[in-house]
Each structure stands twice: as C-alpha cells, then as structure tokens.
Scaffold this motif. Sequence first.
Motif, PDB file in Angstrom:
ATOM      1  N   ALA A 259       5.163  -0.977   3.080  1.00 53.54           N
ATOM      2  CA  ALA A 259       3.756  -0.788   2.667  1.00 53.54           C
ATOM      3  C   ALA A 259       3.768  -0.445   1.190  1.00 53.54           C
ATOM      4  O   ALA A 259       4.641   0.297   0.726  1.00 53.54           O
ATOM      5  N   ASP A 260       2.811  -0.994   0.444  1.00 56.27           N
ATOM      6  CA  ASP A 260       2.863  -0.845  -1.013  1.00 56.27           C
ATOM      7  C   ASP A 260       1.478  -0.661  -1.613  1.00 56.27           C
ATOM      8  O   ASP A 260       0.614  -1.528  -1.469  1.00 56.27           O
ATOM      9  N   THR A 261       1.240   0.484  -2.279  1.00 55.99           N
ATOM     10  CA  THR A 261      -0.068   0.691  -2.923  1.00 55.99           C
ATOM     11  C   THR A 261       0.101   0.821  -4.444  1.00 55.99           C
ATOM     12  O   THR A 261      -0.656   1.509  -5.102  1.00 55.99           O
ATOM     13  N   ARG A 262       1.132   0.136  -4.974  1.00 59.11           N
ATOM     14  CA  ARG A 262       1.359   0.208  -6.424  1.00 59.11           C
ATOM     15  C   ARG A 262       0.482  -0.781  -7.185  1.00 59.11           C
ATOM     16  O   ARG A 262       0.395  -0.724  -8.403  1.00 59.11           O
ATOM     17  N   THR A 263      -0.137  -1.716  -6.460  1.00 60.40           N
ATOM     18  CA  THR A 263      -1.045  -2.668  -7.110  1.00 60.40           C
ATOM     19  C   THR A 263      -2.425  -2.521  -6.470  1.00 60.40           C
ATOM     20  O   THR A 263      -2.560  -1.945  -5.385  1.00 60.40           O
ATOM     21  N   LEU A 264      -3.433  -3.073  -7.128  1.00 65.40           N
ATOM     22  CA  LEU A 264      -4.794  -2.992  -6.582  1.00 65.40           C
ATOM     23  C   LEU A 264      -4.890  -3.811  -5.293  1.00 65.40           C
ATOM     24  O   LEU A 264      -5.541  -3.404  -4.330  1.00 65.40           O
TER      25      LEU A 264
ATOM     26  N   PHE B 221      -5.444   0.240   2.542  1.00 56.39           N
ATOM     27  CA  PHE B 221      -6.581   1.133   2.787  1.00 56.39           C
ATOM     28  C   PHE B 221      -7.892   0.427   3.126  1.00 56.39           C
ATOM     29  O   PHE B 221      -8.863   1.067   3.524  1.00 56.39           O
ATOM     30  N   GLY B 222      -7.951  -0.890   2.886  1.00 56.74           N
ATOM     31  CA  GLY B 222      -9.187  -1.617   3.156  1.00 56.74           C
ATOM     32  C   GLY B 222     -10.268  -1.373   2.122  1.00 56.74           C
ATOM     33  O   GLY B 222     -11.441  -1.657   2.330  1.00 56.74           O
ATOM     34  N   GLY B 223      -9.887  -0.832   0.971  1.00 62.08           N
ATOM     35  CA  GLY B 223     -10.854  -0.579  -0.113  1.00 62.08           C
ATOM     36  C   GLY B 223     -10.135   0.075  -1.268  1.00 62.08           C
ATOM     37  O   GLY B 223      -8.939   0.353  -1.187  1.00 62.08           O
TER      38      GLY B 223
ATOM     39  N   GLU C 295     -17.307   4.163  -3.826  1.00 62.58           N
ATOM     40  CA  GLU C 295     -16.604   3.369  -2.815  1.00 62.58           C
ATOM     41  C   GLU C 295     -15.220   3.966  -2.543  1.00 62.58           C
ATOM     42  O   GLU C 295     -14.785   4.093  -1.403  1.00 62.58           O
ATOM     43  N   GLY C 296     -14.531   4.358  -3.615  1.00 64.37           N
ATOM     44  CA  GLY C 296     -13.207   4.951  -3.490  1.00 64.37           C
ATOM     45  C   GLY C 296     -13.243   6.249  -2.693  1.00 64.37           C
ATOM     46  O   GLY C 296     -12.390   6.491  -1.834  1.00 64.37           O
TER      47      GLY C 296
ATOM     48  N   THR D 254     -13.591   5.438   0.931  1.00 65.34           N
ATOM     49  CA  THR D 254     -12.311   4.953   1.491  1.00 65.34           C
ATOM     50  C   THR D 254     -11.415   6.148   1.818  1.00 65.34           C
ATOM     51  O   THR D 254     -10.766   6.185   2.865  1.00 65.34           O
ATOM     52  N   ALA D 255     -11.381   7.121   0.909  1.00 60.13           N
ATOM     53  CA  ALA D 255     -10.504   8.284   1.089  1.00 60.13           C
ATOM     54  C   ALA D 255     -10.879   9.079   2.338  1.00 60.13           C
ATOM     55  O   ALA D 255      -9.997   9.420   3.147  1.00 60.13           O
ATOM     56  N   VAL D 256     -12.169   9.352   2.524  1.00 62.54           N
ATOM     57  CA  VAL D 256     -12.571  10.165   3.686  1.00 62.54           C
ATOM     58  C   VAL D 256     -12.351   9.392   4.994  1.00 62.54           C
ATOM     59  O   VAL D 256     -11.919   9.949   6.006  1.00 62.54           O
ATOM     60  N   ARG D 257     -12.577   8.076   4.938  1.00 56.70           N
ATOM     61  CA  ARG D 257     -12.368   7.217   6.120  1.00 56.70           C
ATOM     62  C   ARG D 257     -10.879   7.200   6.505  1.00 56.70           C
ATOM     63  O   ARG D 257     -10.517   7.296   7.673  1.00 56.70           O
ATOM     64  N   THR D 258     -10.020   7.108   5.483  1.00 58.10           N
ATOM     65  CA  THR D 258      -8.571   7.080   5.707  1.00 58.10           C
ATOM     66  C   THR D 258      -8.095   8.381   6.353  1.00 58.10           C
ATOM     67  O   THR D 258      -7.366   8.362   7.344  1.00 58.10           O
ATOM     68  N   LEU D 259      -8.511   9.509   5.777  1.00 52.74           N
ATOM     69  CA  LEU D 259      -8.082  10.806   6.312  1.00 52.74           C
ATOM     70  C   LEU D 259      -8.554  11.000   7.748  1.00 52.74           C
ATOM     71  O   LEU D 259      -7.808  11.466   8.603  1.00 52.74           O
TER      72      LEU D 259
END
Length: 348
Positions: A214-219, A226-228, A307-308, A311-316
């Motif tokens: 899994a990689d979140t180093r790029t947009l 994360f879906g967003g 939007e960000g 995404t953060a609250v949805r992820t947690l």
Amino acid sequence: MHDPQLSRRAFATAAALSTAALSAPALLAQTPLEKSKIAIAVGGKAAFYYLPLTIAEQLGYFKAEGLEVEISDFAGGSRALQAVVGGSADVVSGAYEHTINLQSKGQKFQAFVLQGRAPQIAMGISPKTMPDYQTAADLRGKKIGVSAPGSSTNMVANLILSRAGLKPGDVSFIGVGTAAGALAAFRSGQIDAMSNTDPVMTMLEQKGEIRIIADTRTLKGTLDVFGGSMPAGCLYAPVEFVQKNPNTVQALTNAMVHSLKWLQTAGPSDIVKAVPEAYLLGDRALYLAAFDKVREAISLDGLITDEGARTAVRTLASFDPAIKIDKIDLAMTYTNTFARKAKERFKA
C-alpha cells in the motif's frame, strides 16, 4: 553656524536607517507576538513528512518572523502529541487525524497549517520472512513495524488490516522510529512488515528488500488507499493556545508557508544543502530519489481542504469504533484563517 560634516553624518545615519527599514520590512511591520519562544514537538524529524518544518528551521524562516523555536524530536507522532498534552511543548508537528482522535476523547486541538497533502506512508512486507505472502490477511499473527504505536503509520496499517478483515489486535505493532532504527529492525528480521515514511521505505524498496502493498506517497496512491484526498503532516495545538496567541500562530504559519513556497522550486542540490547530513542516512542518491517520489505530496499553500477532513474522519471511523462521525465537529479540528493570510503574503 551650519556644519557640513554634521549634515553629512546625519544624512549617512538616515540613509543607513532607511536601508535597514527596506531590508527588514517584515520585522518593522510585525505585530507584537504574544509568545516569541515556542516549543514544537515532532515525531521523526528526518522523515520527508516533516521536510517543510526542517526547511523553515534551517533557512531561518522562524527567526525572520521573530520566533525562537525549539524543536524536540520523538520516535513518532503519538509521542510528540504526549509532549504537548503533558505541557512540555506548545505545538505538535504531526498528523492531522490526531485532532479528530483527540476530539473523540474530549480534547480540543486545532490544525492551522498543512505540510503534506498526502500521508507519504507506504506499507510493505519482508520477502525474507513472508516469502509466500498473498494478501493482507496473511499478516495475522505477524510483527508490524510502525514509527510509534498510535502514530499515523499505525493508522495506515490499521486501515490496510481492516480491509482484509483483521483487527489491530490480530497483529503485534512494534515502534521502530523513522530512520536508521527502522532500517535495522526490518533488515534483521525483527519485524515481518512495516508501515513507514520516506526516505526509509525507498531505501528498502530500491534494494529489493521490501515488497510494497500500500502506498500513499503520491496523490494517486492516496486516492487508491483512502478514496479521497487525505491531509497529513500539519502544525496543530490546543484550541485555547490558538485563540490566545493569534499573532504567534500567524508567525508560525508564515514561516511554514514561506518554506512550502521555497520547496515548490527547490532542486535536489538545494535540498541536500538545506537538510542536516544525518537525514541522508548515508546515501545521498537514494535520499534524492525518495524526495522525487514524495515531492507532489508536499502541500503547496498550507491550506486544509474540507474534502480532506471528511476523508480523515471517515477513515478513522472505519476501524475505530470510538470515532462517531456525527459526533465530531470537523470545523473545530482545523482553521485556514492563518494559512490564507500567509498564502497571500508569499504568493504560495
């Protein structure tokens, strides 16, 4: 009688003063700071995740705003947060989602300038200890290295596990930091997988020592995971601190946005000159290859998007039952008031 020498001296003094005024307009026009000495706690300063903070410190941007900043480095973001909760630091340089976690526990913290618009965290397994790995479900019962338990690296690992039907308790999380210690723990087989930041992950990847899952180093990678869009490193502090010290918070934000602006055009040699030698982990070329990979993840202007935050609250909430989306006041977790002013000033 008129003394030409005195006139000349007066003229020279006036000229020197006006030159000084021209060279330091920021200092002359500055609003008095409520607090000029600030302690910032950070979790893994050598990571690219915190590069904007390092640049602001190394290039004197905090000083230019009239601030005397002391930065304390901890093993991970959760440890840095404990320093502020315990009163030994004023501000955290860490992951935005901590402000949501804290609010769910009744503590009000607010982010005021963004450093990263993607988490820059990758997760990978060791082909040495897990040669038959197929899916994240195979991680059950395994040891996973994170910067520090409860940190953002841990959050990404929890998310990957939850999608494979695993709970955090199904694995053992081990804090390994974000630098040489993380490399040593992985290479020696003390851990089977790792969720961590760059330059560490690129160093393992380029030598074929890790298989990234899994990689979140790029947009794009962030969107896949994360879906967003997902806000990452930021400066955040207790809401009370932000409200009581608006000029100080503005000065901190100015320094950070100045740094973000510099990073937009900085070349590899500029980066290597600006960061301490120890951050290169003994391999300049690999460090720069890693920087190239995460460059687009660095915020351009310090602003956090609605939007960000969603995404953060949805992820947690997806893996932490203590987070109830309808009970979180997202507007309280961040403010763009200071970043907007800084963006205008530095044309970021």
